[in-house]
Scaffold this active site. Structure first.
Site, short mmCIF file in Angstrom:
data_model
loop_
_atom_site.label_atom_id
_atom_site.label_comp_id
_atom_site.label_asym_id
_atom_site.label_seq_id
_atom_site.Cartn_x
_atom_site.Cartn_y
_atom_site.Cartn_z
N GLY A 12 0.81 -1.31 0.02
CA GLY A 12 -0.09 -0.09 0.13
C GLY A 12 0.79 1.15 0.13
O GLY A 12 1.92 1.07 0.23
N PHE A 43 -5.06 -10.64 5.52
CA PHE A 43 -5.75 -10.02 6.51
C PHE A 43 -7.40 -10.84 6.79
O PHE A 43 -7.91 -10.58 7.81
CB PHE A 43 -5.87 -8.54 6.85
CG PHE A 43 -4.88 -7.82 7.62
CD1 PHE A 43 -3.73 -8.37 7.45
CD2 PHE A 43 -5.00 -6.80 8.25
CE1 PHE A 43 -2.53 -7.86 8.43
CE2 PHE A 43 -4.04 -6.21 8.90
CZ PHE A 43 -2.70 -6.72 9.00
N THR A 68 -9.46 0.68 2.56
CA THR A 68 -9.42 1.86 2.39
C THR A 68 -10.49 2.47 1.48
O THR A 68 -10.72 3.50 1.00
CB THR A 68 -8.17 2.65 2.11
OG1 THR A 68 -7.71 2.12 0.99
CG2 THR A 68 -7.22 2.38 3.33
N THR A 107 -8.32 6.79 11.24
CA THR A 107 -8.80 7.85 10.22
C THR A 107 -9.56 9.12 10.87
O THR A 107 -10.08 8.63 11.87
CB THR A 107 -9.59 7.19 9.20
OG1 THR A 107 -10.07 8.09 8.22
CG2 THR A 107 -10.62 6.33 9.81
N TYR A 131 -16.77 2.31 6.46
CA TYR A 131 -15.41 2.39 6.44
C TYR A 131 -14.98 2.97 8.00
O TYR A 131 -14.05 2.29 8.49
CB TYR A 131 -14.94 3.40 5.49
CG TYR A 131 -13.37 3.75 5.73
CD1 TYR A 131 -12.28 2.85 5.52
CD2 TYR A 131 -12.97 5.08 6.04
CE1 TYR A 131 -10.92 3.19 5.66
CE2 TYR A 131 -11.66 5.55 6.24
CZ TYR A 131 -10.81 4.44 5.89
OH TYR A 131 -9.56 5.06 6.25
N LYS A 135 -12.98 1.20 10.96
CA LYS A 135 -11.79 1.59 11.71
C LYS A 135 -11.75 1.97 13.42
O LYS A 135 -11.15 1.70 13.89
CB LYS A 135 -11.34 2.99 10.96
CG LYS A 135 -11.00 2.69 9.41
CD LYS A 135 -9.58 1.83 9.55
CE LYS A 135 -8.45 2.69 9.78
NZ LYS A 135 -7.09 1.58 9.57
#
Length: 293
Positions: A12, A43, A68, A107, A131, A135
């Protein structure tokens, strides 16, 4: 960072930047660094995560792996949760078992954007989309599980590596179009992976907790886009792009709702480490200069 360090997510944009920062920091750090990409640690496979940490017995783990795709997460909530929450919890459990420090990135999208002042670490999260929710769940799992963990919340991340970040997307579209329409009523702070990565290599071994870190300054996506092309043209690049048109979020519907204001205050980290983040515009200049050199 001291001792053997496991770096996850090396394919990434952030993982590649961290790997480069370790290389630039010197041979002592590099020889203790073990880099692992998705091909060696998936993962979605808990046993792979556990086995990797148990076999390696690292002193530090830096997790740059994440789901992401903000909009796609709305239709893939379970996958986002698996990668952003379940896998970090397993990492935290294994880090606790081997006595390792776990560094993890989160984030600004854990906040709902209803503030008008920069968010601090004590402000209550309230993510708007899947998302951000995934997180936040990852944060909670790590903090509850690993006594030696550091979570760095950051915002609007971009860099020279990887795919799909805002800077690279704008540069590509600027070569294809004469006009671009860019949202002007979402406010945050662009953050260069180079600055994040440099910070990681300088962290004291006992530095733990939850902190915010982004570049300094404030911008809208429209401001960011205008700056990208101004700086690129200063470097001698040319584009057919003639006009960048500011538009409201209502004219650019997306699957996931974004926070209207997600500026993060880095004041706690500045006080703790005496480290002042560079302004986002100067970091953008540096990134583009390196990218096109």
């Amino acid at each position: 960072m001291q001792g053997k360090t496991l770096l996850l997510g090396t394919t990434g944009q952030l993982g590649q930047a961290v790997q480069r920062a370790f290389s630039q920091a010197g041979k002592e750090l590099v020889k203790e660094l073990v880099t692992v990409g998705r091909d060696r640690c998936d993962f979605t496979q808990p046993d792979q995560i556990r086995q990797l940490v148990r076999n390696l017995q690292p002193q530090s783990i830096i997790n740059c792996a994440a789901y992401t795709a903000v909009d796609r997460a709305e239709s893939e909530p379970q996958l986002a949760t698996t990668i952003n929450a379940t896998a970090p919890q397993i990492l935290a459990e294994e880090a606790e078992q081997v006595g390792a420090t776990l560094v993890h990135f989160s984030t600004d999208y854990v906040f709902d954007g209803h503030h008008h002042l920069p968010y601090t670490e004590t402000d209550p999260p309230n993510p708007l989309g899947q998302y951000g929710k995934s997180k936040r769940e990852g944060e909670q799992a790590i903090l509850a599980t690993c006594s030696q963990s550091l979570i760095l919340r950051t915002s609007w991340v971009y860099g020279a590596y990887g795919h799909g970040n805002f800077v690279k997307t704008m540069l590509r579209l600027g070569k294809e179009r004469e006009k671009l329409r860019v949202v002007e009523d979402q406010i945050g702070t662009p953050t260069w992976t180079g600055d994040l990565a440099a910070l990681v290599t300088q962290l004291p071994p006992d530095f733990t907790g939850l902190y915010h870190y982004s570049n300094s300054g404030v911008a809208s996506w429209y401001d960011f886009a205008v700056a990208i092309f101004a700086e690129a043209r200063n470097l001698g690049l040319s584009f057919p792009l003639q006009q960048i048109i500011p538009i409201p979020t209502s004219e650019y519907p997306t699957a996931a709702q974004r926070p209207a204001y997600s500026v993060l205050s880095s004041q706690s980290l500045i006080q703790a480490l005496d480290h002042i983040p560079p302004h986002w515009r100067s970091s953008l200049q540096k990134m583009l200069k390196n990218y096109f050199s």
